[in-house]
Design a protein around this motif. Structure first.
Motif, PDB file in Angstrom:
ATOM      1  N   GLY A  47       1.145   2.370 -25.246  1.00 43.45           N
ATOM      2  CA  GLY A  47       0.965   3.741 -25.696  1.00 43.45           C
ATOM      3  C   GLY A  47      -0.464   4.226 -25.667  1.00 43.45           C
ATOM      4  O   GLY A  47      -0.756   5.331 -26.140  1.00 43.45           O
ATOM      5  N   GLN A  48      -1.385   3.448 -25.135  1.00 44.21           N
ATOM      6  CA  GLN A  48      -2.787   3.854 -25.090  1.00 44.21           C
ATOM      7  C   GLN A  48      -3.061   4.768 -23.895  1.00 44.21           C
ATOM      8  O   GLN A  48      -2.462   4.620 -22.821  1.00 44.21           O
ATOM      9  N   ILE A  49      -3.982   5.712 -24.092  1.00 47.69           N
ATOM     10  CA  ILE A  49      -4.375   6.627 -23.024  1.00 47.69           C
ATOM     11  C   ILE A  49      -5.109   5.858 -21.924  1.00 47.69           C
ATOM     12  O   ILE A  49      -5.987   5.035 -22.194  1.00 47.69           O
ATOM     13  N   VAL A  50      -4.744   6.150 -20.674  1.00 47.36           N
ATOM     14  CA  VAL A  50      -5.405   5.570 -19.509  1.00 47.36           C
ATOM     15  C   VAL A  50      -5.861   6.714 -18.606  1.00 47.36           C
ATOM     16  O   VAL A  50      -5.071   7.591 -18.259  1.00 47.36           O
ATOM     17  N   VAL A  51      -7.133   6.710 -18.244  1.00 52.70           N
ATOM     18  CA  VAL A  51      -7.673   7.675 -17.287  1.00 52.70           C
ATOM     19  C   VAL A  51      -8.073   6.913 -16.032  1.00 52.70           C
ATOM     20  O   VAL A  51      -8.764   5.887 -16.110  1.00 52.70           O
ATOM     21  N   SER A  52      -7.641   7.394 -14.874  1.00 49.65           N
ATOM     22  CA  SER A  52      -8.021   6.755 -13.609  1.00 49.65           C
ATOM     23  C   SER A  52      -8.772   7.745 -12.736  1.00 49.65           C
ATOM     24  O   SER A  52      -8.659   8.960 -12.907  1.00 49.65           O
ATOM     25  N   TRP A  53      -9.544   7.212 -11.770  1.00 44.37           N
ATOM     26  CA  TRP A  53     -10.324   8.047 -10.869  1.00 44.37           C
ATOM     27  C   TRP A  53     -10.718   7.236  -9.640  1.00 44.37           C
ATOM     28  O   TRP A  53     -10.500   6.016  -9.582  1.00 44.37           O
TER      29      TRP A  53
END
Length: 395
Positions: A47-53
């Motif tokens: 449930g943790q936020i993940v940001v990818s780029w």
């Protein structure tokens, strides 16, 4: 067909009737010594936020243990390479409940039949991202030389589903074909099949799974050979069959070109909610809703006062309210991120901006965090570098 990006810029002063939102400190997630772009946001199996780029033609991601207040250092997915950094065709990740993680991305194809052609690859981790398997092509059929503008989601069963645009089609009409595939008993994606044709070749598609397991897809269709308007289809059987495409708004945008700006959708207790860009009957980002799961649609409304508004994204808050973000060019040297807070029935509550007009920030994505807050990630130019930033915003 000639592909081109619509980029009309208008000299304006400042928007009126806006509200100042309470934004947190802007965090830079990418390596500031390299260009970074193609922001995407999801949640992992915990449930943790993940940001990818994308940096250096490879995919990185960072995890937040505290709903966007702090993030881990960017982690490289080593089996990604040659990524074409296109913010509308950004890489995406899904975290399955069984611990498998799938990262999907696009590369240039180099096929002589279409100089703009792309290839879609994906790489898997079976141990929650600790180790990654070699990347493999999404499509192995040699008749397919162009795959782009994909999206991924999780089905209630825990299987992953993806859609993408493909050159393979059954007729000679303009446009690409929308394909779908899902994971299953064997590793990777299987059972690919067509679900729509005459799709605009270079606009982002949107795939959404609602709380009841309904599978929704929205995309820009080519209607009567010339009109490029947004349509919606829905499946009640996990993607086995879909309803016929229905326009969410009769914009009647007649254009022989590609806007490079796709739609977004979300569902709450009041129904489906859509946001998109058009130049039909007015230019900019618009919003509408469907209270009956895609049978009827409300009259569209303009989201921004500026016709340069593009690249919308939308989410539902925990209380059912809505938040929309977009970017808009203010003049030839600046672009800002706009945000609008709506009630669950679509009525506007407040609107404003979270970046300054001269910051040159664009391509935002967002996720709901906590009560009445969203986390917004976006690309921002600083000096000669492009950075990936996040900002907590209280609505």
């Amino acid at each position: 067909m000639r592909y081109w990006l619509i980029g009309l810029l208008f000299l304006v002063a400042c928007d009126t009737g806006t509200t100042s939102f309470s934004g947190g400190k802007e965090l830079v997630l990418s390596d500031t010594s390299r260009d970074a772009s193609c922001t995407y946001m999801t949640r992992n199996a915990q449930g943790q936020i993940v940001v990818s780029w994308v940096e250096n033609e490879q995919l990185y991601y960072a995890v937040s243990p505290d709903e966007g207040l702090t993030f881990s250092k960017g982690k490289l997915i080593p089996t990604t390479s040659g990524i074409q950094a296109h913010p509308e065709n950004m890489p995406k990740m899904v975290f399955r409940p069984n611990g498998e993680v799938i990262a999907m991305y696009g590369t240039q194809s180099g096929d002589p039949r279409n100089k703009y052609a792309g290839k879609v690859y994906y790489t898997r981790s079976v141990d929650a991202g600790a180790n990654w398997l070699p990347a493999q092509p999404l499509v192995t059929d040699t008749a397919s030389y162009d795959q782009r503008y994909f999206d991924m989601a999780l089905l209630p069963s825990g299987e992953a589903v993806t859609i993408w645009l493909d050159n393979r089609k059954n007729d000679t009409k303009e446009g690409s074909t929308l394909y779908i595939a899902t994971t299953g008993k064997a590793p990777g994606f299987q059972k690919e099949r067509q679900i729509a044709q005459t799709v605009c070749q270079c606009c982002r598609t949107a795939l959404y799974v609602d709380a009841d397991g309904g599978l929704h897809a929205t995309f820009r269709d080519i209607i009567n050979d010339t009109i490029r308007d947004m349509v919606h289809i829905v499946s009640a059987d996990g993607g086995a069959t879909f309803s016929p495409p229905v326009r969410i708004s009769a914009d009647n945008w007649a254009i022989n070109g590609c806007p490079h700006t796709g739609p977004a959708l979300v569902k709450n207790a009041q129904g489906l909610h859509f946001a998109w860009f058009t130049m039909g009957g007015g230019q900019g980002v618009f919003y509408c809703q469907s209270p009956d799961n895609g049978i009827t649609y409300t009259r569209r409304e303009s989201i921004s006062a500026l016709p340069t508004a593009k690249h919308p994204q939308i989410t539902a808050l925990k209380n059912g309210d809505l938040a929309l973000v977009w970017d808009e060019a203010v003049d030839t040297s600046g672009s800002r991120i706009g945000i609008q807070h709506k009630a669950g029935n679509g009525e506007k509550i407040a609107a404003g901006f979270i970046t300054s007009a001269d910051a040159y920030a664009n391509f935002p994505v967002l996720k709901t965090v906590g009560e009445g807050k969203v986390l917004v990630a976006y690309k921002k130019v600083k000096g000669k570098r492009e950075e990936v930033c996040v900002q907590l915003v209280t609505l």
